[in-house]
Design a protein around this motif. Structure first.
Motif, short mmCIF file in Angstrom:
data_model
loop_
_atom_site.label_atom_id
_atom_site.label_comp_id
_atom_site.label_asym_id
_atom_site.label_seq_id
_atom_site.Cartn_x
_atom_site.Cartn_y
_atom_site.Cartn_z
N SER A 47 0.89 -1.15 0.00
CA SER A 47 0.00 0.00 0.00
C SER A 47 0.93 1.21 0.00
N PRO A 48 1.07 1.87 -1.15
CA PRO A 48 2.22 2.73 -1.40
C PRO A 48 2.40 3.93 -0.48
N GLY A 49 3.66 4.30 -0.36
CA GLY A 49 4.09 5.52 0.32
C GLY A 49 5.40 5.94 -0.31
N SER A 50 5.77 7.24 -0.13
CA SER A 50 6.91 7.79 -0.89
C SER A 50 8.23 7.11 -0.55
N GLU A 51 8.31 6.43 0.60
CA GLU A 51 9.58 5.76 0.93
C GLU A 51 9.90 4.60 0.00
N TRP A 52 8.90 4.14 -0.76
CA TRP A 52 9.16 2.92 -1.52
C TRP A 52 9.66 3.18 -2.94
N HIS A 63 3.03 2.43 4.50
CA HIS A 63 3.60 3.78 4.50
C HIS A 63 3.78 4.33 5.91
N ALA A 64 5.06 4.49 6.27
CA ALA A 64 5.44 5.21 7.50
C ALA A 64 4.63 4.75 8.72
N GLY A 65 4.46 5.63 9.72
CA GLY A 65 3.65 5.28 10.89
C GLY A 65 2.16 5.23 10.55
N PRO A 66 1.62 6.23 9.83
CA PRO A 66 0.18 6.21 9.54
C PRO A 66 -0.28 4.99 8.75
N GLY A 67 0.48 4.56 7.76
CA GLY A 67 0.09 3.38 7.00
C GLY A 67 0.11 2.13 7.88
N LEU A 68 1.10 2.08 8.77
CA LEU A 68 1.16 0.95 9.71
C LEU A 68 -0.07 0.95 10.61
N LEU A 69 -0.43 2.17 11.09
CA LEU A 69 -1.62 2.25 11.96
C LEU A 69 -2.87 1.83 11.21
N GLN A 70 -2.99 2.27 9.96
CA GLN A 70 -4.16 1.88 9.17
C GLN A 70 -4.21 0.36 8.98
N GLY A 71 -3.04 -0.25 8.80
CA GLY A 71 -2.99 -1.70 8.59
C GLY A 71 -2.95 -2.50 9.88
N ALA A 72 -2.90 -1.79 11.03
CA ALA A 72 -2.62 -2.47 12.31
C ALA A 72 -3.63 -3.56 12.64
N MET A 73 -4.92 -3.29 12.37
CA MET A 73 -5.92 -4.30 12.73
C MET A 73 -5.66 -5.60 11.95
N VAL A 130 0.03 -16.23 10.87
CA VAL A 130 0.51 -16.17 9.47
C VAL A 130 1.81 -15.37 9.43
N PRO A 131 2.87 -15.98 8.86
CA PRO A 131 4.15 -15.26 8.82
C PRO A 131 4.18 -14.21 7.72
N MET A 132 4.69 -13.05 8.03
CA MET A 132 4.92 -12.02 7.02
C MET A 132 5.93 -11.03 7.55
N VAL A 133 6.64 -10.39 6.60
CA VAL A 133 7.54 -9.30 6.99
C VAL A 133 6.86 -8.01 6.56
N VAL A 134 6.43 -7.23 7.55
CA VAL A 134 5.77 -5.96 7.27
C VAL A 134 6.82 -4.87 7.46
N ALA A 135 6.94 -3.97 6.47
CA ALA A 135 7.92 -2.89 6.59
C ALA A 135 7.27 -1.55 6.29
N SER A 136 7.73 -0.53 7.01
CA SER A 136 7.43 0.85 6.62
C SER A 136 8.61 1.68 7.10
N TYR A 165 9.29 15.46 8.07
CA TYR A 165 9.57 16.39 9.17
C TYR A 165 8.26 16.85 9.81
N ARG A 166 7.29 17.21 8.94
CA ARG A 166 6.09 17.88 9.46
C ARG A 166 4.98 16.93 9.88
N ASN A 167 4.88 15.79 9.22
CA ASN A 167 3.63 15.04 9.31
C ASN A 167 3.78 13.58 9.73
N LEU A 168 4.90 12.98 9.40
CA LEU A 168 4.94 11.51 9.47
C LEU A 168 5.71 10.95 10.65
N SER A 169 6.49 11.80 11.34
CA SER A 169 7.37 11.21 12.36
C SER A 169 6.56 10.70 13.55
N VAL A 170 7.09 9.65 14.15
CA VAL A 170 6.43 9.04 15.30
C VAL A 170 7.46 8.94 16.42
#
Ligand SMILES: Cc1ncc(C[n+]2csc(CCOP(=O)(O)OP(=O)(O)O)c2C)c(N)n1
Length: 579
Positions: free
Chosen positions: A37-42, A91-101, A111-117, A136-141
């Motif tokens: 689920s894309p984010g600019s880091e990828w 994507h970053a912290g927010p994408g992880l939070l969205q996918g957290a459930m 189920v094994p998986m490697v999740v990265a952000s 800097y402004r929006n994504l740091s956790v």
């Protein structure tokens, strides 16, 4: 900082970057897909894939998915069937939070998986490429996204250097596959992904080894079985291991022991049509059994303190105490800790039951089995007679029976996210082959994605997703159906629509049987009567959609829908149910 451009002459080492290190590591762990689920880091990963596609180099198939729940849920469904670790990019912290459930769902499902952000380590103040002001402004956790992930994954860490990055990824995969299997999280900072990396051949990761208890421990359990007059096997997830169902059938048959699959069973463990399958109810054995063999059971007793009156309890499980379960009571007298299928095979190999014991047990079991069959038949007869009444919706049992009959010639996989109808689905669809039933674990709203992943792993089998109208609306419907369309993954989606959250009303009544809500009829948290026409969600995708209100229309509608699915199109059948 050097950046890879242009073609590399054949034979020379490729100077690439951290993005390519991730793909090289995904190759080494045998990930078939990258669920993203894309984010600019990828961008470094996309660049690596573009280069590899251009140069004809190996890489996993990359899936662009438009919601984190879909990315993680599909990896879960795929892993349920293949039992192999996959790569998931969020994507970053927010994408992880969205996918957290959904990540938590993968943890529960094992189920094994490697999740990265990512995060940024420079926030734009470093000498390298500009990561973008959003970091800097929006994504740091604070504490890093791996701090967010820690409570709902097996292991979480930062890959702080490109030099350790491939090893971090392969180690994460190995950790994810070890029992109890589950998701592992890696924070890979954007700057690490952009750092130069000299491509190396990574050693492919091999499957984990097997374990089985020592012969003396196996013999002790065989002695307990030989001495027991009324033993029973209880299993929630014996079928999660490769060969688990076959091994359990051989073991139960060799010793003539009946098998209970309680409502907490979340996959197909033992054929529902088998003479030794005695249904979902553990109660008849709680006071009478003298030996209970718990095979891959996380929570067999409820309330947890409800202890079998006189049974000795043997627990067969690779990791009986689940580290992610907050409270767990097994009342074990003895453990056989090792691979479940391997342990069952070893027990079967060494078993030597006297024929008389087997026969005596057979008679008692037949009674139980007959009672279960009678109960199933009575429910189906009631549903059939209700079908002749013209109003009031369709009995959920009739829906399950219609599906069973429609798919009798196939070997379908049922992915179930229903709540009050889940027992109907498992009992009346009677799935009897390995990997033919999965209950979606964790919060509501992942089911379509899990079913898509299952179908991706088993394209030759029809996949039916059963769901209530409430749970259906928790799903990211647009993103899920979009994935189905974009990647050609057709599902038969069957909605048990009672126009309410029935389970919420049942819970309210449990706590306040004579309360104000009962007096006034004002039940909050229940009503879904204003919902949109759910089958219409099929339309924008060019999928097949049907709404069924009358019993007579049920079988023809399901038949048309299945035809559409066979032709490669997802179908949504929205069925008005009587409860
Ligand atoms: C993410 C999430 N939010 C809320 C819930 C609480 N919840 C459990 S069951 C349920 C209602 C489901 O409704 P439906 O699918 O129509 O099934 P029914 O209760 O009618 O059988 C809700 C809201 C949940 N399990 N997961």
């Amino acid at each position: 900082m050097t950046h890879p451009t242009g073609m590399t002459p054949p034979g020379s080492p490729r100077s690439t970057d951290g993005g390519d290190a991730v793909i090289a590591a995904f190759n080494a762990i045998g990930s078939d897909y990258v669920f993203s689920s894309p984010g600019s880091e990828w961008a470094p990963v996309w660049e690596s894939l573009a280069r590899r596609h251009r140069d004809g180099l190996p890489c996993p198939k990359y899936l662009d998915l438009t919601h984190e729940t879909v990315a993680v849920g599909m990896a879960t469904g795929y892993g349920l069937v293949t039992r192999r670790v996959q790569g998931v990019l969020l994507h970053a912290g927010p994408g992880l939070l969205q996918g957290a459930m959904a990540v938590h769902g993968a943890l529960l499902a094992g189920v094994p998986m490697v999740v990265a952000s990512s995060e940024s380590s420079t926030y734009g103040d470093g000498p390298g490429p500009d990561p973008g002001g959003q970091w800097y402004r929006n994504l740091s956790v604070v504490g890093g996204p791996h701090g967010l992930a820690r409570p709902f994954v097996k292991w979480a860490n930062e890959a702080a250097s490109v030099h350790t990055l491939p090893g971090m990824v392969t180690r994460s995969a190995e950790l994810a596959e070890r029992a109890p299997a589950g998701p592992v999280y890696l924070n890979i900072p954007l700057e690490v992904l952009l750092d130069p990396w000299e491509e190396r051949d990574l050693k492919p990761v091999v499957p984990k080894g097997s374990t089985v208890s020592a012969p003396a421990e196996i013999q002790e359990v065989l002695d307990l079985i030989a001495a027991a007059e009324n033993p029973v096997i209880v299993t929630e997830t014996a079928g999660r291991e490769e060969g688990g169902m076959e091994a359990l059938v051989a073991f139960a048959e060799a010793l003539g022991i009946p098998v209970v699959e309680p409502p907490s069973a979340v996959c197909a463990n033992f054929p529902r049509t088998h003479d030794l399958h005695v249904g979902p109810d553990i109660e008849p054995w709680m006071d009478t059994a003298d030996l209970m063999i718990l095979v891959n059971c996380r929570a067999p007793f409820y309330p947890p303190s409800r202890r079998p009156a006189k049974a000795k309890i043997v627990v067969i499980d690779e990791v009986p105490q689940r580290p992610h379960v907050a409270y767990q009571v097994l009342f074990a007298d003895q453990y056989l800790e090792g691979g479940v299928a391997a342990t069952l095979r070893e027990l079967t190999r060494l078993a030597d039951p006297p024929a008389a014991v087997r026969n005596a047990r057979g008679a008692a079991n037949e009674e139980r089995r007959a009672a279960e069959i009678k109960a199933i038949e009575a429910a189906e007869a009631r549903a059939a007679s209700a079908a002749s009444s013209p109003s009031g919706g369709i009995d959920p049992v009739a829906v399950a029976v219609a599906l069973r009959e429609l798919l009798a010639q196939d070997d379908p996989i049922i992915v179930d996210e229903t709540i009050t109808h889940s027992r109907v689905v498992s009992r009346h669809l009677k799935r009897s082959t390995p990997d033919s039933y999965f209950y979606v674990q964790g919060g509501l709203g992942q089911g379509i994605a899990v079913a898509l992943g299952v179908k991706l792993a088993a394209p030759e089998r029809p996949v039916v997703f059963t769901v209530g109208d409430g749970a259906f609306q928790y799903n990211p419907i647009v993103a899920s159906l979009d994935a189905s369309k974009q990647y050609g993954v057709p599902l038969l989606i069957v909605i048990f629509n009672n126009r309410k959250y029935l389970s919420m009303k049942m819970n309210h009544l449990r706590f306040y049987p004579d309360g104000a809500a009962v007096q006034t009829g004002e039940f909050l948290g229940v009503d879904l009567s204003g919902q949109p026409e759910l089958a219409k969600f099929a339309e924008p995708f060019g999928f097949h959609g049907e709404t069924v209100d009358r019993p007579a229309d049920l079988a023809p509608a399901l038949d048309r829908a299945l035809k559409a699915v066979r032709e490669g199109t997802t179908a949504v059948v929205n069925i008005s149910t009587s409860r």
